[in-house]
Enzyme design. Sequence first.
Site, PDB file in Angstrom:
ATOM      1  N   ARG A 171     -40.278  58.365   2.803  1.00  0.00           N
ATOM      2  CA  ARG A 171     -39.668  57.439   3.767  1.00  0.00           C
ATOM      3  C   ARG A 171     -40.161  56.001   3.569  1.00  0.00           C
ATOM      4  O   ARG A 171     -39.416  55.054   3.810  1.00  0.00           O
ATOM      5  CB  ARG A 171     -39.934  57.917   5.190  1.00  0.00           C
ATOM      6  CG  ARG A 171     -39.058  59.109   5.538  1.00  0.00           C
ATOM      7  CD  ARG A 171     -39.301  59.639   6.910  1.00  0.00           C
ATOM      8  NE  ARG A 171     -38.221  60.556   7.273  1.00  0.00           N
ATOM      9  CZ  ARG A 171     -38.282  61.422   8.262  1.00  0.00           C
ATOM     10  NH1 ARG A 171     -39.379  61.495   8.990  1.00  0.00           N
ATOM     11  NH2 ARG A 171     -37.267  62.201   8.538  1.00  0.00           N
TER      12      ARG A 171
ATOM     13  N   LYS B 116     -30.412  78.082  13.769  1.00  0.00           N
ATOM     14  CA  LYS B 116     -29.610  78.284  14.974  1.00  0.00           C
ATOM     15  C   LYS B 116     -28.189  77.747  14.874  1.00  0.00           C
ATOM     16  O   LYS B 116     -27.974  76.619  14.437  1.00  0.00           O
ATOM     17  CB  LYS B 116     -30.299  77.593  16.153  1.00  0.00           C
ATOM     18  CG  LYS B 116     -31.682  78.135  16.463  1.00  0.00           C
ATOM     19  CD  LYS B 116     -32.157  77.560  17.797  1.00  0.00           C
ATOM     20  CE  LYS B 116     -33.630  77.782  18.009  1.00  0.00           C
ATOM     21  NZ  LYS B 116     -34.429  76.617  17.701  1.00  0.00           N
TER      22      LYS B 116
ATOM     23  N   GLY C 188     -33.899  66.606   6.907  1.00  0.00           N
ATOM     24  CA  GLY C 188     -34.557  67.758   7.523  1.00  0.00           C
ATOM     25  C   GLY C 188     -35.071  68.772   6.517  1.00  0.00           C
ATOM     26  O   GLY C 188     -35.583  68.411   5.452  1.00  0.00           O
TER      27      GLY C 188
ATOM     28  N   GLY D 127     -31.827  64.781  12.156  1.00  0.00           N
ATOM     29  CA  GLY D 127     -30.992  64.700  13.356  1.00  0.00           C
ATOM     30  C   GLY D 127     -29.897  63.661  13.242  1.00  0.00           C
ATOM     31  O   GLY D 127     -28.758  63.879  13.655  1.00  0.00           O
TER      32      GLY D 127
END
Length: 406
Positions: free
Chosen positions: A39, A206, A363, A386
């Site tokens: 990053r 999920k 992610g 996200g």
Amino acid sequence: MAGLNKVSVDDINVKGKKVLVRVDFNVPLKDGVITNDNRIQAALPTIKKLVADGGKVVLCSHLGKPKNGPEDKFSLAPAAKRLAELVDTKVTFAKDDTVVGENAKKAVAEMKDGEIVVLENTRFRGADETKNGDNLAKELADLVDDQVFVMDAFGSAHRAHASTAGVTKFVKETAVGYLMQKEIKFLGNAVEVPERPFVAILGGAKVADKLNVISNLLEKCDTLIIGGGMAYTFLKAKGYEVGKSLVDMEKVDYCKEMMEKAEKLGKKLLLPVDTAITAAFPDPIDAEIAVEYVDSDKIPADKMGLDIGPKTQELFAEAAKTAKTVVWNGPMGVFENPVLAKGTIAVAKALAETDATTIIGGGDSAAAVMQLGFADKMSHISTGGGASLEYLEGKVLPGVDVIADK
């Protein structure tokens, strides 16, 4: 091109001006040492441009989720130190529990053109930051004499915080940095004007995390591949026995709807045809484990599926190889375990070998691709998990929305 019609760092003159830059230095740390500086590296083009143009560059970022106010383990000091090794100018770290206290003010007041000050973790201010409070937003703006704000933290652009959105109310000029432009260009093109066939691959645990992404991508892509833990809810929706596999019973009907939607739109929806099963989840996660492979409709009641099987690896790889554009978000199994990483490796390898534009949506999939050594073979690896998911959902990102249009 689905570009970004926002003022960019190429459109502003920063010589002699103080420039507040929101970067994403939320890097992983172990015992105070950065384990992956991706990053920081990603922010360098914007930082170097502003330094070269003679701006006084003030960087702010969050790191982790400090719950009890300032804590040393969440300090941005290691990030500032790493940045100093990567640039040819003076970098000062303003150690300041209030982020914009006396230390920060003094450091900024003493800056020369082309120098850098790194502020302390913005989340040390708690709700002032996360609830987008005017106090912190105004203090950050005042620190740079309300002159210029540059948003270059794609990974935080889906949150309306004081340092990502609120501050824009108090500065004269706003712009996006190169990383923001690159992220939006790749993700925007993929979703709005993809070169076809367009294949989207979704994994992870999920279904609930990806409800709107599944629905939105079905309308945009030609083939949607579902792997990872969320595949078992889809298999359950097909009426299969899935044993002790992860299933979200509340989302079974939703999965049925999505399969019907795919059929109605004439889109391919690929699910695992075989699966790696085991008696229990590995503990610790990288523990040695024995697996067997069974067809997806033959999972025994006392076993759980934790990765896609060899037939599915081939099926998914073939689909990826025929694509011209691929977006991938979420691993195919428990990739942290060497035995259960095979599905994720197979997909990463297929993407590495294709000529398609390959976009990894941040992610866990970004972590997997880097960990497995395929990073340099991908067209773009997003720095935001996200944020890239919300972008793929078709949502407006608040940290982009507040920047001035061209």
